[in-house]
Write a protein that holds these residues in place. Structure first.
Motif, PDB file in Angstrom:
ATOM      1  N   GLY A  32       0.915  -1.148  -0.007  1.00  0.00           N
ATOM      2  CA  GLY A  32      -0.059   0.010  -0.146  1.00  0.00           C
ATOM      3  C   GLY A  32       0.795   1.212  -0.075  1.00  0.00           C
ATOM      4  N   GLU A  33       1.902   1.336   0.638  1.00  0.00           N
ATOM      5  CA  GLU A  33       2.689   2.699   0.820  1.00  0.00           C
ATOM      6  C   GLU A  33       3.109   3.056  -0.413  1.00  0.00           C
ATOM      7  N   SER A  34       3.476   2.277  -1.437  1.00  0.00           N
ATOM      8  CA  SER A  34       3.893   2.742  -2.623  1.00  0.00           C
ATOM      9  C   SER A  34       2.770   3.399  -3.480  1.00  0.00           C
ATOM     10  N   LYS A  35       1.689   3.020  -3.307  1.00  0.00           N
ATOM     11  CA  LYS A  35       0.531   3.702  -3.812  1.00  0.00           C
ATOM     12  C   LYS A  35       0.227   5.079  -3.340  1.00  0.00           C
ATOM     13  N   VAL A  36       0.376   5.187  -1.730  1.00  0.00           N
ATOM     14  CA  VAL A  36       0.221   6.209  -1.240  1.00  0.00           C
ATOM     15  C   VAL A  36       1.161   7.349  -1.618  1.00  0.00           C
ATOM     16  N   ASP A  37       2.356   6.828  -1.854  1.00  0.00           N
ATOM     17  CA  ASP A  37       3.415   7.771  -2.247  1.00  0.00           C
ATOM     18  C   ASP A  37       3.377   8.245  -3.731  1.00  0.00           C
ATOM     19  N   ALA A  38       2.692   7.506  -4.252  1.00  0.00           N
ATOM     20  CA  ALA A  38       2.383   7.941  -5.917  1.00  0.00           C
ATOM     21  C   ALA A  38       1.213   8.960  -5.879  1.00  0.00           C
ATOM     22  N   ALA A  39       0.262   8.709  -4.777  1.00  0.00           N
ATOM     23  CA  ALA A  39      -0.789   9.605  -5.065  1.00  0.00           C
ATOM     24  C   ALA A  39      -0.381  11.114  -4.451  1.00  0.00           C
ATOM     25  N   ILE A  40       0.425  10.899  -3.378  1.00  0.00           N
ATOM     26  CA  ILE A  40       1.046  12.040  -2.801  1.00  0.00           C
ATOM     27  C   ILE A  40       1.748  12.872  -3.766  1.00  0.00           C
ATOM     28  N   ALA A  41       2.913  12.237  -4.828  1.00  0.00           N
ATOM     29  CA  ALA A  41       3.442  12.833  -5.588  1.00  0.00           C
ATOM     30  C   ALA A  41       2.590  13.612  -6.607  1.00  0.00           C
ATOM     31  N   ILE A  42       1.465  13.063  -7.063  1.00  0.00           N
ATOM     32  CA  ILE A  42       0.397  13.610  -7.934  1.00  0.00           C
ATOM     33  C   ILE A  42      -0.080  15.001  -7.282  1.00  0.00           C
TER      34      ILE A  42
END
Length: 251
Positions: free
Chosen positions: A32-42
């Protein structure tokens, strides 16, 4: 079976919940954390053109993804484990001639469906940067309402199945109760308002992956709890071996 206090089962349920929380944390951290990081980057890229000044986060992202995630997941698992253990105390012997392990699995499956799966299908989780901050109270209220409705409808289906069993048999009564639950949930889905605040330019693949990961976390948590608590409950409720009779010495 041995008589055992609900307090003992409550403690074992919380221990099983702690174990389930560890399993859920591993899934959340690894998937899950990689998906959260990607969303934060967007989100950060979208707001890059706005001059709001540099804001320091009170908690670093690294700490959120490790210690914060672990603390929240473990506490969540312990709390749900305690609640599920109390449900188990009531359900044991009342939902059929099932042993402790089977009852624990059935209870955890039922709670997963009513508390997580049914509300999730109506109001799925979204990653950061998705959702209007001004509607967070409304969205939270609708989600909690869906959980309450799901639990009430699940309880009603269970009562219906028990009352129909003497006339229709256990299997037919279970099928009728299950269909009634599905129909009632469908009516609730149609009645409650929909929430769709996903930006048009947000990657659909990322949302899909985030939602699947969220569902996987809950699935692993409830499956781990059902297996662990079933084992602990069976050991606690297993009949004590009869004491061996003393052997009289022969003269």
């Amino acid at each position: 079976m041995n008589s055992i206090s609900p307090r003992t089962l409550l403690v074992r349920g919380m221990l099983a919940g702690l174990f389930a929380g560890v399993a859920a944390f591993l899934v959340a951290y690894l998937l899950g954390e990689s998906k959260v990081d990607a969303a934060i980057a967007i989100e950060e890229a979208a707001s890059a053109g706005h001059d709001h000044g540099e804001e320091m986060a009170p908690v670093s992202r690294a700490l959120q993804a490790t210690g914060g995630l672990a603390t929240g997941t473990l506490l969540y698992g312990v709390a749900l484990g305690g609640i599920a253990a109390l449900v188990f105390c009531y359900a044991l012997g009342r939902i059929g001639r099932f042993g402790p392990r089977a009852t624990a699995v059935l209870v955890s499956t039922g709670l997963f469906v009513t508390v997580n799966l049914v509300p999730f299908l109506k109001y799925p989780a979204n990653p950061p940067a998705v959702g209007d901050p001004d509607t967070v109270v409304k969205r939270t209220t609708l989600f909690i309402l869906m959980i309450a409705l799901s639990v009430l409808l699940g309880s009603g289906a269970l009562i219906l199945g028990r009352r129909l069993a003497p006339s229709f048999g256990n299997w037919n009564a279970s099928v009728v109760a299950g269909l009634a639950f599905v129909v009632a949930v469908g009516i609730a889905y149609a009645t409650l308002p929909a929430v769709n605040e996903v930006p048009a330019d947000f990657p659909a693949t990322l949302i899909w992956q985030f939602r699947l990961t969220t569902l996987a976390i809950q699935t692993v948590m409830w499956a781990s709890f059902g297996l662990a608590f079933g084992y602990l409950a069976e050991r606690s409720l297993a009949p004590s071996p009869a004491p061996k009779e003393a052997v009289q010495p022969t003269s």
